[in-house]
Scaffold this active site. Sequence first.
Site, short mmCIF file in Angstrom:
data_model
loop_
_atom_site.label_atom_id
_atom_site.label_comp_id
_atom_site.label_asym_id
_atom_site.label_seq_id
_atom_site.Cartn_x
_atom_site.Cartn_y
_atom_site.Cartn_z
CB THR A 156 -0.91 0.08 1.24
OG1 THR A 156 -0.11 -0.19 2.38
CG2 THR A 156 -2.04 -0.89 1.16
CD GLU A 190 -2.81 -8.62 4.27
OE1 GLU A 190 -2.97 -9.01 3.10
OE2 GLU A 190 -1.73 -8.16 4.70
N GLY A 195 4.24 -3.23 7.91
CA GLY A 195 4.80 -3.49 9.23
C GLY A 195 6.29 -3.75 9.12
#
Lengths: 665, 695
Positions: free
Chosen positions: B168, B451, B207
């Site tokens: 993203t 997700e 992350g």
Amino acid sequence: MAVTMNQDLRRERASASFNPELLTHILDGSPENTRRRREIENLILNDPDFKHEDLNFLTRSQRYEVAVRKSATLVKKIREFGISDPDEIMWFKKLHMVNFVEPVGLNFSMFVPTLLNQGTAAQKEKWLLSAKGLQIIGTYAQTELGHGTHLRGLETTATYDPETQEFILNSPTVTSIKWWPGGLGKTSNHAIVLAQLYTQGKCYGLHAFIVPLREIGTHKPLPGITVGDIGPKFGYDEMDNGYLKMDHFRIPRENMLMKYAQVKPDGTYVKPVSNKLTYGTMVFIRSFLVGEAARSLAKACTIAIRYSAVRHQSEIKPGEPEPQILDFQTQQYKLFPLLATAYAFHFVGAYMKETYHRINEDIGHGDLSELPELHALTAGLKAFTSWTTNAAIEACRMACGGHGYSHCSGLPNIYVTFTPTCTFEGENTVMMLQTARFLMKSYDQVHAGKLVCGMVSYLNDLPSQRIQPQQVAVWPTVVDIDSPHSLTEAYRLRAARLVEIAAKNLQTEVSHRKSKEVAWNLTSVDLVRASEAHCHYVTVKLFSEQLLKIQDKPIQAVLRNLCLLYALYGISQKAGDFLQENILTDTQVTQVHQRIKELLTVIRPDAVTLVDAFDFQDVSLGSVLGRYDGNVYENLFEWAKTSPLNKAEVHESFYKHLKPLQSKL
Amino acid sequence: MGSPARVSMGDAWSWRVHPDMESERRRPSFDVERLTNILDGGAENTALRRRVGASLGSLSPACLSLAESIIHSDPEFSLKENYFMSQNEHYEAGVKKKFHLQMLARRLGWSEGSRELRYAFRAVTGDLALGLHHIFSKSLQSLGSEEQIAKWAPLCDQFRIIATYAQTELGHGTYLQGLETEATYDADTQEFVMHSPTLTATKWWPGDLGRSATHALVLAQLICSGARRGMHAFIVPIRSLQDHSLLPGVTAGDIGPKMDFEYIDNGFLQLDHVRIPRENMLSRFAQVLPDGTYVKLGTAQSNYLSMVVVRVGLLLDEINPLLEKACVIAIRYSVIRRQSRLRPSDPEAKVLDYQTQQHKLFPQLAAAYAFHFTGTSLRDFFQESYGAILDRDFSLLPELHALSSGLKALISEFCTQGAELCRRACGGHGYSKLSGLPSLVSRVTASCTYEGENTVLYLQVARFLLKSYLQAQASAGSASKTSLPRSVAYLTAPDLARCPAQRAADFLRPGLYTRAWAHVAVRLIRDSAHQLQTQMQSGAEEHEAWNQTTVIHLQAAKAHCYYVTVKSFAEALQRLDKEPAIQQALQRLCDLFALHGILSAAGDFLHDGFLSGAQVDMVRTAYLDLLFLIRKDAISLTDAFDFTDQCLNSALGCYDGNVYERLFYWAQKSPTNTQGNPAYQKYLRPLLQSWRSKL
């Protein structure tokens, strides 16, 4: 500001069908109110004393410290700016305080008013001035570790000792420790404590006592007092919600608030005359909470709708540039009904405030007749609006996708600050059941042949002789889904039917079992449903009545569409009720779905202007996504760069844990 | 029967189970330990899971011999201080725990992807850094060629590199074609030039990217020989393996505080013409030859495979356990908390005895069980089809994609609402972080947007449904019936126009309510197809028509997913016929799940007259009766999840029920009580004294 406005927002604002300034006047109550509110807000915005670092980057202890500093300056500034009107103080605090949370807040919102309402003249003279001037900082300690909404269950005791003319305050068990009061942990040095009064060997129920907690000058807890902060919470980081354990702590007899009930020096208990008046405070707080629900939701909508006009994503037509996500039907369907809800709740809040003040005058003349209904209505509406708002803020946050999860969006903060409203000042389910009790009482009255008045007057029309509940042909069912008035009727019918069903089920249970309480418990899901339907009806009714009061044609038109959307969306969500009770036909429900989609398209060009009209300052939104100028991405990047984790390029964890991991394996 | 000591917090109060809790467990209607075994997929899994948990310090030392643990409890895995940490401390703790876990795994020979590691993840409640490292591994396995796997997998497994998955961007999320990051092939040097052309192209959210990762799998638009070839995955080194500093051309950092996941350094990444070798493009399904020729080996969808893998794993390992824990905490607390009286002469009643409380909590408990069994059958289906897909047989991919997307959306949506309901059902104390509930809520809510954003996922399911529906229509007349994918076979099954139920008890038949759900799903799918057609017939272009009908597509997809869940749950219970007591207890939950859904969407069932008003009343009666029946099993049903006290980390939800003592004790340990009050010295004292000086 020299910064240019985002092109998308500029276009949105140019396409509005109405003047937002006029709508802001309506929301504030008058142009004069808008002017004065802005004047006060500017005092804060332009005052360097009120600047501070972004709270999102501070620890809890630092946030508490900022809030205490603000509380302290607040007192000085309000004096300095000469602000004294309660509404104006509220405007001031709303912009000034972090999330409207202040550690000394309970002193003004609970300690002082309780003293005013329940203290004798002598007590007021002794305590009031020092409390108002913050020589003492007070809080209000009611809930206990093991006991909340059910007040009679509180365990703290105050036992009168005639020998010394003192009360002995004691927390006999772990569950009796006072728990949650704001400002109790670290800030306050006094508390009004609610405790079971024992005198001459008898318990007389709950009474209020002024208890000193900390030594003046050192702020150390007094001997016999254990006090502290209850630890981290979902939100309210700025507030030191506290615990209080008292070990046979003695206070003079004069510290019991004795305007109503009294304990004489020899220990004789004198009963209060009437305590219906205590309803007044609760009604006031709950009607205030309805207004806060509207405000919190309005903020969330402002952020989500502005961001949805700036954010581009995906494609509607292949080959064309990515559209604004606000052009997707699903996004409109997520957000516009919530926008309509924010407006609806605003008008409900305004109505309740007005009614409270009107009834307060009646009470002043000794007329308490309207109080029970108002009490029942505020309980239900507090629950109804806070449940809806709770879910709606979350929906706004999720409508912002991943960025809504970041504190930069401001939405997590709005949510965690708002959500306790569902459980404090009366847990929502308990509130709904209080309203239900009133509805059942009214239903019984009608059955006994007496007419009821006010918002429940629809019960008078219930065909009580009806034998078969399915035959509702006697009811007028020609609902015009384009008329707010007619939709109000539909909601009225639904409320009437669900109240009737709950009442009949309750009767059935009573006839099957012995205890009324058990029957009540076994009907409580139906009872809550009935209360919700009642509150929903009241909300639709108030919104649609509001339309008649609006002069400006373009604004009336746009609010009418919002009102229709609010009512129709509610029907689509609860279609089962309207179909099952034959209030609407299958075809009409299909038309409702269709009409909702048309309204989404009609509202679309005004969406950004409708949130602009709420007139929130950027600092008050606390959101990078919801900025007025729409320059989201640049500021998001700047915001992230100031995050504490970015202070050093290589975090110390690398040397401590990652490097060994890489080399040892 | 499970021994209480097995899961105990092991503190001063654990020696005594609260009498209100004890009475709940006195006469269980089924063997709780057996149910735990069923949930674990066998008694040997339960034993293994506990052994792993024990080795991570989830047990008090006294119980270790009992569980035959391998090693002594390890203080590094303590969660106690979690609620008192800053973002920096959380991150450090997350990295530290990960480090210790990897050391332990190596010592004990737990391999990547093993059950042991899954159980370890559960025992430390997933509060570990470097989670994306494993997503990288899975993506490598799904999208990499054999040579690439041979090269990178060992580096990854041995943590010689720390990798993340960067998809993203600041301005772009779920819509992958909209990503702006570019990978331009330079045939002269046989390198890709990785570049972020705009601010909105900045990678945002991955992350472990902010501070930890040395490498990132960057999803970027491939440009070779002047043509844009869509999104592909590239391995990009971003930090020095010597001193961890950022490599030239790389800008990266942490994206700042979030609702939760403070232990993860979600990051941003800007690439300024960073060059990587040609071999760093993952090439199982597409290759760029040295001269810049583009060779396609898979379908357009094959790059989505790694997302399917991730979604399937998330449901059972991350998302649903959060709802399970919320249920455990709220239901245990509700038998300790007493409030008001049910009868004037009685003591205050347990709040779980109130119908309204049961109405709040039991549907959540039922959903947690429903999702457990549905997630398990999805995982089984995934394991059946994954091998074939890797061998480039894509026939099952569309159904797998639709099922995993739809169930991810449904389960995350319900888990989020359910966990929040559980939190609020605990009244004021649910607002305290010490209840454990705020962190469960703020963690599970992220799953609605990560997700794949849920609305987008539902609409992907809707497209699959529409396609299947049209296929079913087309084959209806012809003799040669093309078989529909298993999960949508019901589109061709004979439909009932009216529900045959005559009594409330009829609604307790799984066959009946499964068909009811099938009916509503089919009706909504049909309506959505018709609405789309009507729009197009009235002249709208296909894409515009789609956008104008998405609300009903969304409804249809949700109904379909609910139907799939009801059906999987009911089918899983049929297989439990050797455990009648457990089967009966779970059957009530399955009934409750189905009926609660019907009542929540009553309009859809009444709409075409499938249910009559009188039948909806029967559903309501059956539903309320179920609440009463489930009440006595409630504690056993939550015990069966077998979460240790350490893993729940909740003052309200401990096995022994000593709620208030623990809440008081934990609060006293808060830094606000142990570290003085600087605000008093700085502001409160002057404030208190300013008044005096004015006198």
